[in-house]
Every structure is written in structure tokens, then in C-alpha cells.
Design an enzyme around this catalytic site. Structure first.
Site: not given
Lengths: 238, 301, 301, 238
Positions: D51-54
Site C-alpha cells: 500500500y502507498e501508505s507503507g
């Protein structure tokens, strides 16, 4: 005032006295480590020690023999990567004081930790820069602690690992040796203080160029009993 | 799909003659076990990279495995010079080696660029130093906003990174604590990654603390279980640094005879790390870490 | 020397009219409490930076605090657009604001350059996009090794970063886990840092797990204890994201009347976060995190 | 073979079928999330979701409504900073597949998530790029999932947020809409498959230019009973 002390002990005291409370110090092993711990126990309890290895605010429970000793990690405030150490702390401008050592230092404050002799075919291959090049360039002030001799104080170093007063830069804030204490005035090293018992003659004999002498040449204050007690105790837990 | 294999298999498969390799570790978690296996397999013409080539690189060089060294500080940390390296550089013994030399920041920048697949990395460094004079790979770049001239170093992308960790699962998801060095960047920068772990743990242990994962299994090719694989370096929480050995190395490496005897006894003379550990005997016990556990954190929501 | 103060004191001292501020947090650990205090203190002409300006930036904009927004994705994550922002951009309500727009990577790069005191950061991005056409701060730089042309963005160095963390000591040494976003870079890039913590813990708790420290106290100017200070955002291990509120915000922000009523009740109508939490009442309980503790690691040697 | 399914369900199936076992996918919330989870439960159990969030290797125990949901962190394999996500994962070349959405996509595969109308004074201000610009440029393949209408399929987007077939680039690997499935041939969008029950006429009516039609135009395979069971179950714990 103590009279029975070694040159190393005086060097540690003199370096420690330059550190101000609250400063952030990039610290190495050996004499700089002792100087920092001395300063913290006396006039600079808020000194923040950062080791090149990434340990921030270390409180080692034993004397570390390497800057990567595990005792520097356990109970430190933060451990960070080498990227963070060099990018955010050092280049980021957070380091007030850096300590440097070197096999040679010259009249312009250049330090050599790379080779004695020719680079391609050296007489002695030294370890190289490590972080020294960027510490010289990026710490706000640097202190050099080095033993002094004609060989280690040549007019020009064989190789500039860490630049001194070049390119209009100020050079190290202070050089402390077993003979005296030096600062840089208009890009050149000047003897500003002698170890008690040392003479200008001795300094001249151990310097590879005609060293400038400060008009108000002083003697370094000998270690106090308190300073010596702390250095010799190396009681890191007190 | 487990990536578990022996060190012998991992080195055979992922370290070839002529390769560029990096065994990272800043004092902490230096994989001596992998270095010894490379010597045993008599790899040749390697380019070896590392900020702080220390004893294990000294051994690789003295054993004749190395053609080129890319580095920033070559010494025996806390205990003097590396004499096998000095013999190679000063006297071409056992043969000449090439040096490609930076400062620490330059090496960190090279590996960071490598990990990020940037062709270069800018840094404020080297102005007034002789390093760019002897290393044409240190150049400059001009900031398009301020016009300022900065140093620039090129990406470093080794063939294989060998990274020692405290614990990993069978896929190479690896927990590391204590000093982190430049291991993450070295792993992401390299084409192949060997994870060497003190312990292989169930995936659930990794998943219980995902912030502790320094290297994700998706970049890992081989996982080797090798307890005590860092000795004489250390693994925080497992065993202490063997400072005595670092001090003794000065004497061993200074004398080619002693150097060769050391290799004969501790490298060529053992099949693998397990035999090395068996030969160490009680010395291992002495180095075993005490207990100082952190307080756990809550990942609930 | 404790840096502890109230949110009121911290904002009064470290956020001035006209300042450039960043309240970071990628979904996680967004400090709504600080945003509300800035609105209550009626700060004006702020430049506000953040990758993902969300509800709290929508509130700052709608309340008239903002002159300029530097960002990469402005939305209500998972629940639609930000209507106060849209009213400002599309209809100059309450007044016009300037937009300075990047992609996420560009914003990460700007803050990384800021933290590292590099004047620019190179990245492979923007080729073929219209973003450089509307943002002259996106330029190019040529690699001195390969000749390749890369994108470049300038450093971003805000006056003040406001970073919410799970726990910190009185000096601002802060433990963070879960999503880390770009908080470390924002803190190092900013001239002043306010740490807002769910819990103030003894320094010994921080020292027991130094690898968990995301932000060191030496860059911190103020430490504020503010439990539940992220609501409706979340703090892993403390309380869950209030997804219902994010969905409801769509309706609130769409209607200027409802928007103002919200501010009157939940921002101007409370003295501080403690009163906000008291007004929330049992809803806080509902969001309280369950227990899922990690396994501790050994820092012994 | 099921006959009672929605266009969204077919879009999810069609996207899921493009994913190969072992691939590393940069995934967003909504339909892409469903597609990835469907593929993992069928032919691609080794799919790695980032996920882009890490959050890397997340196994959420509830349906996340945001890419930063805490359920994506708990029990994930790794959580990393945005710097790592964009520098090491995306720019580092580790992402095989990226999903993109957009308010507009044009015949060249350019996507717009920035503004409808003029940039300086837009009719509608959209959220902006987020990571979309770099995902389009740096993921090895991208898939676009979007509802189709004349407005959302203009000949030229109002603003190129994420570049398509410009500069000699290949553009998205596939576009999946509620009407059909598209690929890019020589830099231009081509209809390659229709939803069962949809016609070329419908596609033409909902496209802002004269859309090219593949010679071997196919119908998308309807969802299997198994696929539908999984999508509808959304039983993330099985």
C-alpha cells in the site's frame, strides 16, 4: 591543582573545556570520548553525544573500544541509520562539534588519514577518511587531538583527507597536542598555549615549518584534581 | 516457498568469480561466516564493497579473493590497521588490488542511489579534499534552483548483498535492531540478497512487529540460518563483540605466517560455521548476551 | 530541562501569522488537536504543507487560516472531496488560496532535501505530466555520470512541524510505530518542532527501545501531552480511525452552514482537546484499541 | 458460469485475472483492493500487496476504507516510510503492477485526477496526483479501472496527471470499464473485449473520440461462481 598528570590527560582536559553545555557532539573513540564524558560530568551535563555508528544520546555502561560497541546502543535515546547520521544530523547542520584525528596535520589545518607517501604506491596505507572529510566540512566547529612531531606536523600533508583552511574556510577551531594548543589565524596555524613545562623550542623542533607564535602565548591550565579524578576513574556509571 | 539453504549453497549460487559483493555491517552484524565460506570456495577477482572493510575483508584480501576494494575506512576498529590489506596495497602480496575510495557519506550516498535506482546522489562533501583528485567517480552537479555546486557520486549496485540479521522468516523478512548501518540500502541496491540470520522464526513473529522489519523478503533470494555467524563481530541481544579477538588480529595479520595459520585453522580447517562454533567451545558462552528486553508496543486498533 | 507545555502555549509560541507549517501524518497520527488550536487562535496567512491535506486542512482553509497550500493529494481519504478546499479554489470562499502542487514522491523528495539541507532532490518523475507546466518549482537536473535528465524539486524547510506520536519523554524523544509517513523528514526539515504525544513517558521507556525513536529530542522545541489528539485520525495501539466521521465530513463540509456549525461546536466551542474529548463522551470508548502486543526484543550484550 | 453479476464485479474479475502469481502490486482501496484479494485467493497466492501508505504484505482482518487503515498495519510483514515506498520500492523498480483510477482518461492513456476545466480556475478541483504520476511512470505495468462515459473518456484530458502513451512510452497495460476492456496499440486505445451484453454501439456512445476496435474483438469471460463467491464474501480472513 595537580602536578602529576600525563600529556594525554591534559589534552583531554583542554578539549573538554572547549565544549559548551547543550552542544551536539559527533564523537569518536579514545581521547575525544574521554573529553566528552569529562565535560558532561563537569560544566556540560546537557551535552548530546552522537556516534558515527548511529547511537544518539548513548550512556555506555562500559568504556567502548569501538564506535560501534553494543554498550553504546543499549539505553541510548535513539539509534539511526548511517543515512540519517550523515544526511540529517551532519549535513543537516545539527552537529555543533566534531572531533578529528590524523596521522598528519599541516600549517593550513589540512588533515591526512589516507596515505603517507604517494597515493598510488604509498609508503604507509592509512585507513582513509571514514567520516572525517564531511565532519571537517559540515560540523560547525572541529577539534583536532593529535600527538605532535616533525613527521606528523609537515608543512603540507601528503594527502588532504579533511580540508582545513582552504577555499576561504576557517579550519579547525583548535588543535591540541602533547606540546601545546593551536588555533588558526588568517588561514594559518598559530601556537596559542603551551603545556606547562613545555617550551616554544620544543614546539619548533616538532613542527615541520616555521610555526607562528601568538603574542599573548599562554600556558594551558593544568588539570584540576576533580578533572583527574573523573578521567582516571572512567567511572561511566556515576 | 522457503528460501532456506546452507551457507555453502547460498555462496555457491549467489557469489561468482568476478562478482561485485557487499557484506555490510557497521561494527554490528558483520557476517564473518559468509566471508569464510567465500574463502573456502576460493572465489577470485571479486570486487568487494563496504564502508568499513575490517577483519573479514582483510581475510578475503589476504586469501587472494579480491581484485578491487570500494570503501571509505579500512581499519581494525579500535585496534589499528589491516595488515593483509596493507601488504596488498604496499607490496602486492598476494597480488595487487585496486582501491576505489570515498568517505563514509559518499559510500552511503552511492548505496542510497543504488537502492533508489537514481544514477547519482548529490551531497555537500569533498570540497578541498584530495579524494576527488584520486577518484574520478567523485564529480559535481549544479543545483537547478540555487546554482550551488555540490558533490555527486554514482549509484552502486552490487551483484550480491550479504546481510546478517537477528531473526528472519523463511522468506527473508528480517528483523534487525541495534546499529543499522547501511544494510537496508545495500540490500535494496543489490541484484541478489542473501539474508543470514541468528534465528529463523515463524512468519507470525515478524508480523507481530512489522516496524522492526529492516529488509522485506521480496528482495531476498536466500535465507541462511547461522547462529554465531558474526563472531568476532556481534549481534545485539545474542552475543557481545569479541574485543579480544580484534586486538589479537593486529598480531595475526601482521605476520603472513600467522595469517595463513589462522586461515588454515579457522577457515579452511572447518567445514562450516557450526564446526567453527564447536571449536570455539566455551568461548561462545563467555560472549553470550545478557537480558535487557524492551517494553512491547501495542499494534491493536 | 522539560519542554512540556500546553497546546495553547505551543501554538502561541511556535505558529505565527504568515508562517509555513506542516502537520504531517499519512492517515495515521494526524494532529487534529493542533489544527483546532490554530483555528481557535485565529492564525492567518499560513502556508500549510502536507502530502495529503485532509479534513483538518479542509477546516483550516474553511476557517480562513490559509494563504497557500503545498501538497500532493487533497481529499477525504476513502470518502470523497474536501469541499472547503474546493470552495476556496473554485469560488474564493472565504478567500482565494494559492496551490503549489506536486505528486507524493515530489513532496517526499522536497522534505527529504529539506531534512538533509540539500538545495534540491533528484527523482525519476513528471516526464509527460502537466504538473511541471503549472508548477515552475519542478525543474530538471542532468546526471553528471550518465547524462540522463531527471526531475528535480527544491528543498522544503517549514518554520514549524507538528508531529503527533504515540509516546515521548519530556525532551521530545519520540517513539512511533505503525505507519510512519514522512514525519521524520518533516521534523528534521523544519526550523521548529512541536511533538504532541498520546502519552508522556519516562526517558527510561524511550531508552529501553532506541530503535523505536523516530524523532530525537534534540530537534524538538515543545512537547504537548494530548491524549486522543488525533481523532478522527487514529493512533495505532491507542484508538481506531473514526471512519464514520470521515464519511460524515463529506456532508458537513459540503454545506457552509454545517461547516460553520461544526467549527462552532467542536473548535471554537471548546477550550481545548480535553473539553473536546469530554464532549465526545462514550464515543471515545468505542474507538479504543484492542490489545495486540509485539514480542519484545533483547538489547543485551 | 454465473449470469447474475454487476459490471463492477466483472471489472474486478477481469483485473484480477491479469495478475500473476508472485507479482508485487502497488494497491489502492476499492476495486483494485478487491481484485488483488480475489487473485490471491485463486491463481496468485504469492501476490505481494504494497500500500502507498507503507504497509507491505498486509493481511487486513476487515475491509480497509482507506489505504492508511490500521488494519493494514497490524500483522503486515513490514511497515516502511514514504521515502522507502517511493524511492526503494517504486523508483527502485520493485513494483510489477500499479493500479490507477481517474476522472478522465483519453485515447492516449493519459489520466487526469487534477482538475476539470482550467487549472487556474477549475470547474471542479479534483484531489491531484498523490502517487499516480510516479506509479504511471515507474510501475512495470499499470491497470486502469474506471467507469466509462463521454465525459470521462474525452479525446484529450483537461490535465495530464499521469502520462500515458507519451514520449514513446507504452501506456497502461489495460483499461477496464463498465462497458469493456481496452489496450494500447501504437500509442492509441483499442477496444479489445466487451462486457457480455454490451455492444460496440454503447462503447462508441460513451467515448469522446472515434474509438478503434480490435479485429478479434472478444467478450470478457463472465465471473465464475467461485469468483463471485469470493468477491461477495469479502471474507478477508479465509
Amino acid at each position: 591543582m595537580a602536578t602529576d598528570y600525563s600529556a594525554n590527560e591534559l589534552m583531554v582536559c583542554q578539549a573538554a573545556r572547549q565544549l559548551r553545555d547543550g552542544e551536539v557532539v559527533f564523537v569518536g573513540i579514545g581521547l575525544p570520548n574521554l573529553a566528552c564524558n569529562l565535560a558532561r560530568r563537569l560544566h556540560a551535563p546537557g551535552l548530546v553525544l552522537i556516534y558515527e555508528s548511529g547511537a544518539v544520546g548513548a550512556e555506555p555502561k562500559r568504556l567502548p573500544i569501538s564506535i560501534g560497541d553494543p554498550s553504546l546502543v543499549t539505553n541510548s535515546l535513539s539509534v539511526c541509520s548511517m543515512f540519517d547520521v550523515f544526511s540529517y544530523y551532519l549535513q543537516g547542520g545539527l552537529i555543533d562539534v566534531g572531533f578529528l584525528q590524523g596521522a598528519q596535520i599541516d600549517r593550513f589545518g589540512n588533515l591526512n588519514t589516507t596515505v603517507i607517501g604517494d597515493y598510488a604506491r604509498p609508503a604507509v596505507r592509512l585507513p582513509g577518511s571514514g567520516g572525517a572529510c564531511e565532519i571537517a566540512l559540515l560540523a560547525k566547529r572541529t577539534f583536532v587531538i593529535a600527538p605532535q612531531s616533525k613527521r606528523s606536523f609537515p608543512e603540507r600533508v601528503d594527502f588532504i583527507t579533511s580540508p582545513g583552511c582552504v577555499d576561504g574556510r576557517a579550519g579547525p577551531a583548535m588543535v591540541v597536542t602533547n606540546l601545546g594548543c593551536y588555533e588558526f589565524v588568517e588561514g594559518e596555524m598559530v601556537l596559542t598555549a603551551l603545556h606547562p613545562g613545555c617550551t616554544v623550542e620544543q614546539v619548533r623542533e616538532n613542527t615541520g615549518w616555521e610555526i607562528a607564535i601568538a603574542e599573548d602565548l599562554k600556558y594551558i591550565e593544568p588539570p584540576t584534581a576533580e578533572e583527574l579524578r573523573i578521567i582516571r576513574g572512567q567511572d561511566l556509571q556515576d | 516457498m522457503s528460501k532456506l539453504m546452507t551457507m555453502k549453497q547460498a555462496i555457491r549460487r549467489f557469489v561468482q568469480d568476478g562478482d561485485t559483493i557487499v557484506i555490510e555491517g557497521f561494527t554490528h552484524l558483520i557476517c564473518f561466516a559468509a566471508g569464510h565460506e567465500i574463502i573456502r570456495q576460493r572465489r577470485r577477482e571479486l570486487t568487494v564493497c563496504r564502508l568499513t572493510p575490517d577483519l573479514i575483508y582483510d581475510q578475503l584480501i589476504g586469501a587472494g579473493c579480491v581484485r578491487r576494494l570500494i570503501f571509505s575506512w579500512a581499519g581494525n576498529p579500535g585496534a589499528g590497521p589491516l595488515h593483509a590489506l596493507r601488504r596488498a596495497v604496499e607490496h602486492d602480496i598476494p597480488h595487487s588490488i585496486e582501491l576505489e575510495e570515498y568517505s563514509h557519506f559518499g559510500m552511503v550516498a552511492r548505496l542510497t542511489a543504488g537502492a533508489a535506482k537514481l544514477p547519482f546522489y548529490p551531497l555537500r562533501d569533498y570540497r578541498g579534499s584530495d579524494l576527488p583528485r584520486v577518484n574520478p567517480r567523485i564529480k559535481t552537479v549544479t543545483c537547478p534552483f540555487t546554482g550551488e555546486e555540490l558533490a555527486a557520486v554514482p549509484a552502486l549496485n552490487p551483484d550480491t548483498a550479504i546481510i546478517h540479521v537477528q531473526r528472519a522468516d523463511e522468506n527473508g523478512n528480517a528483523h534487525v535492531w541495534g546499529l543499522l548501518g547501511v544494510q537496508k540500502e545495500a540490500a535494496f541496491a543489490s541484484r541478489q540478497v542473501i539474508i543470514v540470520a541468528e534465528e529463523i522464526v515463524p512468519e507470525s513473529v515478524i508480523r507481530a512487529d512489522p516496524n522492526r522489519t529492516l529488509i522485506p523478503g521480496l528482495v531476498v533470494d536466500a535465507v541462511v540460518r547461522e547462529p554465531f555467524g558474526c563472531h568476532p563481530s556481534y549481534a545485539q541481544g545474542y552475543y557481545d563483540r569479541d574485543n579480544d579477538f580484534y586486538v589479537r588480529w593486529r598480531e595475526i595479520s601482521q605476520d603472513p605466517g600467522k595469517f595463513n595459520s589462522y586461515l588454515d585453522e579457522w577457515v579452511y580447517g572447518v567445514r562450516d560455521r557450526a564446526e567453527y562454533v564447536a571449536r570455539m567451545g566455551a568461548a561462545c558462552e563467555r560472549l553470550k548476551a545478557g537480558d535487557q528486553y524492551c517494553e512491547p508496543v501495542n499494534y491493536g486498533y
